[in-house]
Write a protein that holds these residues in place. Structure first.
Motif, PDB file in Angstrom:
ATOM      1  N   THR A   1       0.821  -1.210   0.000  1.00 54.15           N
ATOM      2  CA  THR A   1       0.000   0.000   0.000  1.00 54.15           C
ATOM      3  C   THR A   1       0.857   1.263   0.000  1.00 54.15           C
ATOM      4  N   ASP A   2       1.884   1.300   0.814  1.00 54.55           N
ATOM      5  CA  ASP A   2       2.733   2.491   0.884  1.00 54.55           C
ATOM      6  C   ASP A   2       3.433   2.753  -0.445  1.00 54.55           C
ATOM      7  N   ARG A   3       3.860   1.709  -1.127  1.00 50.61           N
ATOM      8  CA  ARG A   3       4.545   1.880  -2.413  1.00 50.61           C
ATOM      9  C   ARG A   3       3.578   2.396  -3.481  1.00 50.61           C
TER      10      ARG A   3
ATOM     11  N   ALA B   1       2.864   6.102  -2.748  1.00 51.18           N
ATOM     12  CA  ALA B   1       4.048   6.911  -2.430  1.00 51.18           C
ATOM     13  C   ALA B   1       3.977   8.314  -3.028  1.00 51.18           C
TER      14      ALA B   1
END
Length: 693
Positions: free
Chosen positions: A132-134, A137
């Motif tokens: 999710t963070d990638r 980003a």
């Protein structure tokens, strides 16, 4: 399940499933991703202890048919079990006028007789990673929905390509909870899959369309295939042993499969769109296609064979969509969804901070549904529904490859990004036969829908038809295209498909003439509908997390899920429907009239069969389309059946789960063994399954 195109509710009542806040918890509800299986809750609710070893065995033994459906390894030598109707695409492509394996069945008595499916890809899940963070980003709070959508799509392309380059595996980023979470699924691809055994059509689909989505059932909807690599059967990463005893009434059972799509997290406004526009559109289109194919099949015996294989899908889809429409039209379902949504929104409104964060998300999505109603029909007709032909699909892919491949990977349409090209090429260059007469029927009907729904003056309709009729244009295109020649396709697709971009082949010329219009419609739909639903659906998911907690299952995404349930009877029209059927019931129902015809193999060996052997069974496992072919296993991960359908009451589970009458329908493992041993004498398969015991 025979849906086009596939557990359990095991949370305590405080953590009601996402989208169903305020509704009573159902013990069997839930399609759990394998990285989110709540083992403690399963033990608490069902009294059954399973561990990581159980989960790992199921993961490694579970198989996804990339063209839709599920399966499992059932021997150490790459033997795969799935439904006949899941394998039917392969069986149909291996058949001919002289050898009709769909109608007559197939059994490879030797290893050399196993027949390779022309273009089948199967996937085995190797790992799951939350990314999710990638994916987010480069997403910022100041972004418009459109920019957010494009940033996430570009990041998805980067993550998938990096994964493929690093591992050599198939890598798919999967959106969960309407974009609240993104997981990266890594799959081992196998493309050499060979048919080992399939029963006759009348055994696999006994009772035909009248019995479809009903119970009691008497179907031998099973097939066996084998996976090869480097011309040798693979050693299965894991396999499921065959149960000697089968399942008992009220026994807890598990389904490991790939449910295709559910819509339980949709807002009330989105569900109204489904019931008022999308599903009626699909039903009208399907009825028209089925009518024309049925008329075509009346011409002669060969036409009847070709129409049968197509009609199976269309008739089945009509019944599936009708069941979903019935659920959406029911007062109870929509009232329950409205009540749940109202309760969640009221909870948000009581907290000023949550109201500021999430309060208007439902209204924004509701506004997007108005735009969706305006453009949806033309958007869908500019794609599959208006140009329904295998030749058109191949032509569109070849032409768009010429436009997309020169672009940076992150800027391409998702279907032409690097991570998925191998699978795409396998489909485009498939040597499977294409039958011109059938393609003319399908293209004529879909062009007729295009003209009737958009009108004679629509620019796209004018470009495609001019002063000609749909039938004239369809015949001219199908008879004129050279795309039947696989080598011609490969020539057009070579070197970034430069030749495809300039080809004068009539089907590619058609694609080129409408491509700007089709892309414009797609872009508007993505920007004004999909991006809005994605952005604000994610906000609603975050609101649910904030109010209810995050321990709940997401909607189905054609990824591996675990469903927990029990073998269980139910009440219908004042009668108790027993969970099992038996061989003697099959023979009693066989009238000899279509569709209650038993193949000669069953009739001639009736005396050898134990008439009390269980044949089909029902359970409360939470399934949907895509679960077809999923193994039904006991707490020891032994095969006790194979999912092939749901009853009619299960169809509305796509929108709201209920276990009162909804049931998953399976072929009983004992019935399978009795049939392949005594009816078909398929000794190679019998011995291989028993060796695993």
């Amino acid at each position: 399940m025979t849906h086009l195109l596939h557990v359990t509710r095991i949370l305590p009542s405080a953590l009601i499933a996402l989208g169903l806040a305020g509704l009573p918890a159902a013990a069997e509800e839930g399609m759990w991703p394998f990285n989110r299986v709540p083992l403690e809750q399963i033990e608490k609710v069902h009294g059954v202890t399973i561990d990581s070893e159980f989960i790992e065995r199921l993961r490694q033994a579970s198989v996804r048919f990339n063209n839709g459906g599920s399966a499992s390894f059932v021997s150490a030598k790459g033997l795969v079990m799935t439904n006949h109707h899941v394998a039917s695409d392969c069986i149909k492509k291996l058949s001919s006028k002289e050898k009709d394996y769909v109608q007559d069945g197939f059994y490879a008595e030797t290893a050399s007789a196993e027949m390779k499916c022309p273009d089948l890809e199967i996937n085995v899940l190797m790992s799951i990673e939350t990314v999710t963070d990638r994916i987010n980003a480069k997403v910022t709070s100041e972004m418009t929905e459109k920019d957010r959508f494009e940033a996430q799509r570009a990041a998805t392309a980067e993550v998938e390509k990096a994964c493929k380059d690093e591992t050599g595996l198939r890598c798919d980023v999967v959106k969960l909870y309407a974009g609240g979470i993104f997981d990266l699924y890594r799959y081992k691809r196998y493309t050499d899959v060979r048919l080992v055994f399939a029963p006759e059509f009348y055994a696999a689909f006994f009772g035909g369309d009248p019995d479809n989505f009903t119970y009691p059932r008497y179907c031998m909807d099973v097939a066996f295939l084998r996976v090869y690599e480097d011309e040798r059967p693979i050693k299965s990463p894991a396999y499921l042993r065959w149960s000697k005893k089968g399942a008992a009434a009220d026994e807890v059972v598990f389904v490991s499969g790939h449910p295709g799509r559910t819509n339980r997290l949709m807002t009330e406004a989105q569900l109204r769109f489904e019931g008022e526009l999308r599903i009626p559109l699909m039903l009208d289109w399907l009825h028209g296609m089925a009518k024309d194919l049925r008329e075509f099949g009346e011409k002669d015996e060969e036409s009847a064979r070709l129409a049968r294989d197509e009609l199976f899908r269309f008739d089945n889809s009509i019944k599936a969509y009708s069941g979903m429409q019935g659920g959406l039209n029911s007062v109870g379902l929509m009232a329950a969804k409205a009540k749940a949504e109202k309760k969640l929104r009221e909870s948000i409104e009581r907290d000023p901070e949550k109201q500021k964060q999430f309060g208007d998300a439902w209204d924004v999505i509701a506004t997007a549904q108005k735009i969706k109603r305006e453009i949806y029909e033309e958007y869908r007709l500019s794609g599959t529904l208006g140009f329904f032909s295998k030749y058109f699909l191949i032509a569109r892919h070849l032409f768009r490859l010429s436009q997309e491949l020169p672009e940076p990977n992150t800027e391409r349409l998702p279907e032409y990004q690097e991570a998925g090209l191998e699978s795409l090429y396998q489909q485009i260059y498939s040597p499977a036969p294409i039958y011109d007469d059938v393609e003319i029927v399908k293209l004529t009907r879909s062009l007729t829908e295009l003209r009737e729904r958009l009108g004679h003056e629509n620019p796209m309709v004018k470009k495609v038809l001019g002063d000609s009729s749909p039938g004239e244009v369809a015949r001219r295109l199908i008879k004129g295209t050279k795309l039947k020649d696989v080598e011609f396709r490969k020539e057009l697709g070579a070197g970034q498909a430069k030749k495809a971009g300039k080809s004068n082949d009539p089907m590619i010329a058609l694609v080129r003439s409408i491509d700007k219009d089709a892309r414009r419609l797609r872009k508007r739909y993505e920007d004004e509908v999909e991006a809005i639903e994605n952005a604000h659906g994610s906000r609603i998911s975050q609101a649910r997390f904030a109010v209810l907690g995050a321990d709940a299952y997401p909607d189905a995404t054609f990824t591996l899920r675990l469903a927990v349930g029990a073998v269980k009877s139910y009440e219908e029209s004042g009668k108790t429907i027993a969970p099992f059927t038996e061989f003697d019931g099959l023979y009693e129902k066989a009238t000899g009239e279509d569709p209650y015809i038993l193949p000669q193999s069953y009739l001639s060996r009736r005396g050898e069969i134990d008439a009390k052997t269980p044949y089909n069974l029902v359970s409360t496992n939470d399934i949907t389309g895509g679960n077809s072919g999923s193994p039904l296993v006991n707490r020891r991960a032994e095969v006790v059946g194979i999912i092939f359908d749901g009853n009619i009451q299960s169809l509305s589970n796509s929108f709201l789960y209920s276990e009162t009458q909804a049931r998953a329908v399976s072929v009983d493992s004992r019935g399978i063994m009795e049939a392949i041993d005594k009816v078909y004498r398929a000794s190679r398969v019998v011995e291989e399954l028993k060796a695993g015991q």
